[in-house]
Enzyme design. Structure first.
Site, PDB file in Angstrom:
ATOM      1  N   VAL A  84       0.840  -1.197   0.000  1.00  0.00           N
ATOM      2  CA  VAL A  84       0.000   0.000   0.000  1.00  0.00           C
ATOM      3  C   VAL A  84       0.878   1.251   0.000  1.00  0.00           C
ATOM      4  O   VAL A  84       1.766   1.395   0.850  1.00  0.00           O
ATOM      5  CB  VAL A  84      -0.931   0.017   1.227  1.00  0.00           C
ATOM      6  CG1 VAL A  84      -1.851   1.232   1.157  1.00  0.00           C
ATOM      7  CG2 VAL A  84      -1.738  -1.265   1.306  1.00  0.00           C
ATOM      8  N   LYS A  85       0.610   2.138  -0.958  1.00  0.00           N
ATOM      9  CA  LYS A  85       1.358   3.389  -1.055  1.00  0.00           C
ATOM     10  C   LYS A  85       0.691   4.453  -0.185  1.00  0.00           C
ATOM     11  O   LYS A  85      -0.512   4.712  -0.329  1.00  0.00           O
ATOM     12  CB  LYS A  85       1.424   3.860  -2.512  1.00  0.00           C
ATOM     13  CG  LYS A  85       2.265   2.947  -3.380  1.00  0.00           C
ATOM     14  CD  LYS A  85       2.226   3.356  -4.839  1.00  0.00           C
ATOM     15  CE  LYS A  85       3.010   4.609  -5.090  1.00  0.00           C
ATOM     16  NZ  LYS A  85       3.067   4.917  -6.544  1.00  0.00           N
TER      17      LYS A  85
END
Ligand code: E4P
Length: 220
Positions: A84-85
């Site tokens: 997840v960014k």
């Protein structure tokens, strides 16, 4: 090292996954918006285009830590092998700390300085993405930032990797690798430029002509 494509173009990922030694695909909200499909539909298609393997990266849209953590949880519940960014803002840092405690892998994104990237790694991010070309474009030195960040992570947060991003030329990407960066993500046009040289085609054409001239065929 790890090589990624920075795109949500399913057809191109499928085509290039056959050719390039890819580790996976990175996306961001602008990239997904350009494709016009909801991210929930894009991610499984990218996974399939990669042949079922590889790491996918998708970015949260929330601006506060609570929303970021909720979206990150939704991403990882619905997609295996996903990182997840999280934009490295104040709220982003808080979210990265919470996600580390939950065992959800993260990449700290929108990184414009080595100090900002170091904080993301210390908070628990697995990857940190400095924006090389955007740093250059605002008068900074993208490669120097990557070099400093790489050294800082090696000394103080060795669990984290620099995943250098935002490239306009192959030279920028090579320079990042030469200063020790372990992962890069390339937009499609820059990835193609790694192999695009008229001299290569001319060399292969000449081999063919010489062979044909001597043996009258193109097989061994
Ligand atoms: C990666 O994390 C970034 O989303 C991306 O590489 C930015 O690239 P750009 O500066 O070409 O938009």
């Amino acid at each position: 090292m790890e090589l990624y494509l920075d795109t949500a173009d399913i057809a191109e990922v499928k085509r290039l996954a056959r050719i390039f030694p890819l580790h996976g695909v990175t996306t961001n909200p602008s990239i997904v918006a350009k494709g016009g499909q909801p991210v929930w539909e894009v991610l499984p298609q990218l996974r399939e285009a990669l042949g079922g393997d590889g790491i996918l990266f998708a970015q949260v849209m929330g601006r506060n830590a609570e929303q970021m953590v909720l979206e990150a949880t939704q991403f990882t519940e619905r997609n295996s092998g996903l990182v997840v960014k999280i934009p490295v803002t104040q709220e982003g840092l808080a979210a990265i700390k919470q996600l580390k405690a939950l065992g959800i892998p993260t990449l700290g994104t929108a990184v414009y300085s080595a100090a900002q990237g170091l904080l993301a790694a210390l908070a628990g991010a697995d990857y940190v993405a400095p924006y090389v070309n955007r740093i250059d474009a605002q008068g900074g030195d993208g490669i120097k930032t990557v070099q400093e960040l790489q050294s800082l992570l090696e000394m103080h947060a060795p669990h984290a990797k620099v995943l250098a991003a935002s490239f306009k030329t192959p030279r920028q990407a090579l320079d990042c690798l030469l200063v020790g960066c372990e992962a890069i993500t390339l937009p499609l046009d820059v990835a193609q430029q790694f192999l695009a040289s008229p001299a290569v085609d001319a060399a292969v054409d000449k081999f063919e002509q010489d062979w044909q001239g001597a043996f009258g065929c193109l097989s061994l």
